[in-house]
Scaffold this motif. Structure first.
Motif, PDB file in Angstrom:
ATOM      1  N   ASP A  32       0.821  -1.208   0.000  1.00  0.00           N
ATOM      2  CA  ASP A  32       0.000   0.000   0.000  1.00  0.00           C
ATOM      3  C   ASP A  32       0.859   1.264   0.000  1.00  0.00           C
ATOM      4  OD1 ASP A  32      -2.197  -1.654   2.310  1.00  0.00           O
ATOM      5  OD2 ASP A  32      -2.508  -1.383   0.155  1.00  0.00           O
ATOM      6  N   THR A  33       2.162   1.099   0.133  1.00  0.00           N
ATOM      7  CA  THR A  33       3.070   2.246   0.103  1.00  0.00           C
ATOM      8  C   THR A  33       2.944   2.986  -1.214  1.00  0.00           C
ATOM      9  OG1 THR A  33       4.639   1.250   1.646  1.00  0.00           O
ATOM     10  CG2 THR A  33       5.481   2.948   0.141  1.00  0.00           C
ATOM     11  N   ALA A  34       2.621   4.275  -1.139  1.00  0.00           N
ATOM     12  CA  ALA A  34       2.384   5.078  -2.342  1.00  0.00           C
ATOM     13  C   ALA A  34       2.109   6.519  -1.929  1.00  0.00           C
ATOM     14  CB  ALA A  34       1.192   4.533  -3.126  1.00  0.00           C
ATOM     15  N   VAL A  35       2.110   7.381  -2.919  1.00  0.00           N
ATOM     16  CA  VAL A  35       1.568   8.727  -2.730  1.00  0.00           C
ATOM     17  C   VAL A  35       0.088   8.667  -3.090  1.00  0.00           C
ATOM     18  CG1 VAL A  35       1.671  11.139  -3.395  1.00  0.00           C
ATOM     19  CG2 VAL A  35       3.777   9.791  -3.246  1.00  0.00           C
ATOM     20  N   TYR A  36      -0.742   9.135  -2.196  1.00  0.00           N
ATOM     21  CA  TYR A  36      -2.191   9.088  -2.379  1.00  0.00           C
ATOM     22  C   TYR A  36      -2.704  10.477  -2.768  1.00  0.00           C
ATOM     23  CZ  TYR A  36      -2.417   4.372  -0.534  1.00  0.00           C
ATOM     24  OH  TYR A  36      -2.257   3.010  -0.364  1.00  0.00           O
ATOM     25  N   TYR A  37      -3.574  10.483  -3.777  1.00  0.00           N
ATOM     26  CA  TYR A  37      -4.111  11.728  -4.309  1.00  0.00           C
ATOM     27  C   TYR A  37      -5.635  11.709  -4.279  1.00  0.00           C
ATOM     28  CZ  TYR A  37       0.533  12.131  -6.487  1.00  0.00           C
ATOM     29  OH  TYR A  37       1.880  12.190  -6.720  1.00  0.00           O
ATOM     30  N   CYS A  38      -6.241  12.789  -3.840  1.00  0.00           N
ATOM     31  CA  CYS A  38      -7.671  12.935  -4.039  1.00  0.00           C
ATOM     32  C   CYS A  38      -7.898  13.602  -5.393  1.00  0.00           C
ATOM     33  CB  CYS A  38      -8.320  13.726  -2.913  1.00  0.00           C
ATOM     34  SG  CYS A  38      -7.503  15.263  -2.439  1.00  0.00           S
ATOM     35  N   ASN A  39      -9.074  13.349  -5.952  1.00  0.00           N
ATOM     36  CA  ASN A  39      -9.318  13.709  -7.349  1.00  0.00           C
ATOM     37  C   ASN A  39     -10.769  14.120  -7.545  1.00  0.00           C
ATOM     38  OD1 ASN A  39     -10.685  12.301  -9.866  1.00  0.00           O
ATOM     39  ND2 ASN A  39      -8.654  12.972 -10.553  1.00  0.00           N
ATOM     40  N   LEU A  40     -10.942  15.077  -8.435  1.00  0.00           N
ATOM     41  CA  LEU A  40     -12.273  15.603  -8.723  1.00  0.00           C
ATOM     42  C   LEU A  40     -12.345  15.978 -10.194  1.00  0.00           C
ATOM     43  CD1 LEU A  40     -14.982  17.104  -7.937  1.00  0.00           C
ATOM     44  CD2 LEU A  40     -13.536  19.062  -7.394  1.00  0.00           C
ATOM     45  N   TYR A  41     -13.424  15.561 -10.862  1.00  0.00           N
ATOM     46  CA  TYR A  41     -13.737  16.050 -12.193  1.00  0.00           C
ATOM     47  C   TYR A  41     -14.784  17.148 -12.055  1.00  0.00           C
ATOM     48  CZ  TYR A  41     -11.543  11.831 -14.100  1.00  0.00           C
ATOM     49  OH  TYR A  41     -10.655  10.847 -14.432  1.00  0.00           O
ATOM     50  N   TYR A  42     -14.523  18.293 -12.660  1.00  0.00           N
ATOM     51  CA  TYR A  42     -15.458  19.405 -12.524  1.00  0.00           C
ATOM     52  C   TYR A  42     -15.418  20.217 -13.804  1.00  0.00           C
ATOM     53  CZ  TYR A  42     -17.628  23.658 -10.679  1.00  0.00           C
ATOM     54  OH  TYR A  42     -18.437  24.736 -10.467  1.00  0.00           O
ATOM     55  N   ARG A  43     -16.572  20.330 -14.432  1.00  0.00           N
ATOM     56  CA  ARG A  43     -16.686  21.093 -15.690  1.00  0.00           C
ATOM     57  C   ARG A  43     -15.633  20.660 -16.690  1.00  0.00           C
ATOM     58  NH1 ARG A  43     -18.392  27.285 -13.861  1.00  0.00           N
ATOM     59  NH2 ARG A  43     -20.364  26.689 -12.886  1.00  0.00           N
ATOM     60  N   ASN A  44     -15.517  19.333 -16.875  1.00  0.00           N
ATOM     61  CA  ASN A  44     -14.627  18.731 -17.864  1.00  0.00           C
ATOM     62  C   ASN A  44     -13.145  18.936 -17.571  1.00  0.00           C
ATOM     63  OD1 ASN A  44     -16.788  17.719 -19.470  1.00  0.00           O
ATOM     64  ND2 ASN A  44     -17.039  19.756 -20.371  1.00  0.00           N
ATOM     65  N   LEU A  45     -12.830  19.354 -16.383  1.00  0.00           N
ATOM     66  CA  LEU A  45     -11.427  19.472 -15.987  1.00  0.00           C
ATOM     67  C   LEU A  45     -11.159  18.523 -14.826  1.00  0.00           C
ATOM     68  CD1 LEU A  45     -10.890  23.342 -16.101  1.00  0.00           C
ATOM     69  CD2 LEU A  45     -10.219  21.641 -17.808  1.00  0.00           C
ATOM     70  N   VAL A  46      -9.921  18.104 -14.712  1.00  0.00           N
ATOM     71  CA  VAL A  46      -9.506  17.204 -13.640  1.00  0.00           C
ATOM     72  C   VAL A  46      -8.680  17.987 -12.634  1.00  0.00           C
ATOM     73  CG1 VAL A  46      -8.234  15.117 -13.055  1.00  0.00           C
ATOM     74  CG2 VAL A  46      -9.464  15.278 -15.240  1.00  0.00           C
ATOM     75  N   TYR A  47      -9.010  17.825 -11.377  1.00  0.00           N
ATOM     76  CA  TYR A  47      -8.279  18.498 -10.315  1.00  0.00           C
ATOM     77  C   TYR A  47      -7.704  17.445  -9.357  1.00  0.00           C
ATOM     78  CZ  TYR A  47     -10.623  22.694 -11.958  1.00  0.00           C
ATOM     79  OH  TYR A  47     -11.074  23.726 -12.739  1.00  0.00           O
ATOM     80  N   TRP A  48      -6.483  17.699  -8.905  1.00  0.00           N
ATOM     81  CA  TRP A  48      -5.776  16.774  -8.014  1.00  0.00           C
ATOM     82  C   TRP A  48      -5.353  17.485  -6.738  1.00  0.00           C
ATOM     83  CZ3 TRP A  48      -5.406  11.720  -9.422  1.00  0.00           C
ATOM     84  CH2 TRP A  48      -5.567  11.406 -10.775  1.00  0.00           C
ATOM     85  N   GLY A  49      -5.404  16.766  -5.642  1.00  0.00           N
ATOM     86  CA  GLY A  49      -4.748  17.238  -4.446  1.00  0.00           C
ATOM     87  C   GLY A  49      -3.239  17.116  -4.616  1.00  0.00           C
ATOM     88  N   GLN A  50      -2.496  17.610  -3.661  1.00  0.00           N
ATOM     89  CA  GLN A  50      -1.038  17.666  -3.805  1.00  0.00           C
ATOM     90  C   GLN A  50      -0.380  16.334  -3.507  1.00  0.00           C
ATOM     91  OE1 GLN A  50      -2.621  18.429  -1.128  1.00  0.00           O
ATOM     92  NE2 GLN A  50      -1.364  18.230   0.693  1.00  0.00           N
ATOM     93  N   GLY A  51      -1.149  15.374  -3.031  1.00  0.00           N
ATOM     94  CA  GLY A  51      -0.586  14.062  -2.719  1.00  0.00           C
ATOM     95  C   GLY A  51      -0.086  13.993  -1.285  1.00  0.00           C
ATOM     96  N   THR A  52      -0.327  12.859  -0.685  1.00  0.00           N
ATOM     97  CA  THR A  52       0.171  12.618   0.667  1.00  0.00           C
ATOM     98  C   THR A  52       0.799  11.227   0.706  1.00  0.00           C
ATOM     99  OG1 THR A  52      -0.416  12.645   3.033  1.00  0.00           O
ATOM    100  CG2 THR A  52      -2.083  11.778   1.515  1.00  0.00           C
ATOM    101  N   LEU A  53       2.013  11.142   1.236  1.00  0.00           N
ATOM    102  CA  LEU A  53       2.799   9.910   1.180  1.00  0.00           C
ATOM    103  C   LEU A  53       2.406   8.965   2.312  1.00  0.00           C
ATOM    104  CD1 LEU A  53       5.134   8.210   0.028  1.00  0.00           C
ATOM    105  CD2 LEU A  53       6.670   9.517   1.524  1.00  0.00           C
ATOM    106  N   VAL A  54       2.116   7.746   1.941  1.00  0.00           N
ATOM    107  CA  VAL A  54       1.867   6.667   2.896  1.00  0.00           C
ATOM    108  C   VAL A  54       2.976   5.639   2.745  1.00  0.00           C
ATOM    109  CG1 VAL A  54       0.321   4.772   3.514  1.00  0.00           C
ATOM    110  CG2 VAL A  54      -0.617   7.023   2.929  1.00  0.00           C
ATOM    111  N   THR A  55       3.651   5.352   3.844  1.00  0.00           N
ATOM    112  CA  THR A  55       4.723   4.355   3.839  1.00  0.00           C
ATOM    113  C   THR A  55       4.388   3.278   4.865  1.00  0.00           C
ATOM    114  OG1 THR A  55       6.358   6.035   3.254  1.00  0.00           O
ATOM    115  CG2 THR A  55       7.183   3.943   4.107  1.00  0.00           C
TER     116      THR A  55
END
Length: 114
Positions: free
Chosen positions: A88-111
Motif C-alpha cells: 500500500d506504500t504510495a503517494v495518495y491523491y484525491c481527485n475531482l472532475y469538474y466542468r470537464n477538468l480534472v483536479y488533483w490534491g497535492q498528494g500525501t505519502l503513505v509508507t
C-alpha cells in the motif's frame, strides 16, 4: 478549485491511517470524488470512488480494508485504511472532475513498513 490532502505518514504492516482531503471552490456535495495512488515506479491507479449519492467502489486489492467516505458539511473526503500492507506504500491523491477538468490534491505519502 483546490484540494488539500493530509494524513499520510509511516505505519507498520497491519496498522491504520486515515487520509483527509478538503475541497474548496466547488459545490462539494454534487460531485463524485476519488482517491488514487501511485507507488514508486508504477502508474497511478484508482483506489476508491464515492459518488455524490454516497455509493462506493474499490479496487480489488483494498476491498475489505479501506473505506472511502465524505462529509458534505465540511467539504471533506476521507480514506480510512486498515490492515495496511507494504504494497500500500504510495503517494495518495484525491481527485475531482469538474466542468470537464480534472483536479488533483497535492498528494500525501503513505509508507507501510513490514
Amino acid at each position: 478549485v483546490q484540494l488539500q490532502a493530509s494524513g499520510g505518514g509511516l505505519a507498520q504492516a497491519g496498522g491504520s491511517l486515515r487520509l483527509s482531503c478538503v475541497v474548496s471552490g466547488v459545490i462539494f456535495s454534487i460531485n463524485d470524488m476519488r482517491w488514487f495512488r501511485q507507488a514508486p515506479g508504477k502508474q497511478r491507479e484508482l483506489v476508491a470512488v464515492i459518488t455524490s449519492g454516497g455509493s462506493t467502489s474499490y479496487v480489488d486489492s483494498v476491498k475489505g480494508r479501506f473505506t472511502i467516505s465524505r462529509d458534505n458539511t465540511k467539504s471533506a473526503l476521507y480514506l480510512q485504511m486498515n490492515s495496511l500492507k507494504p504494497e500500500d506504500t504510495a503517494v495518495y491523491y484525491c481527485n475531482l472532475y469538474y466542468r470537464n477538468l480534472v483536479y488533483w490534491g497535492q498528494g500525501t505519502l503513505v509508507t507501510v513498513s513490514s
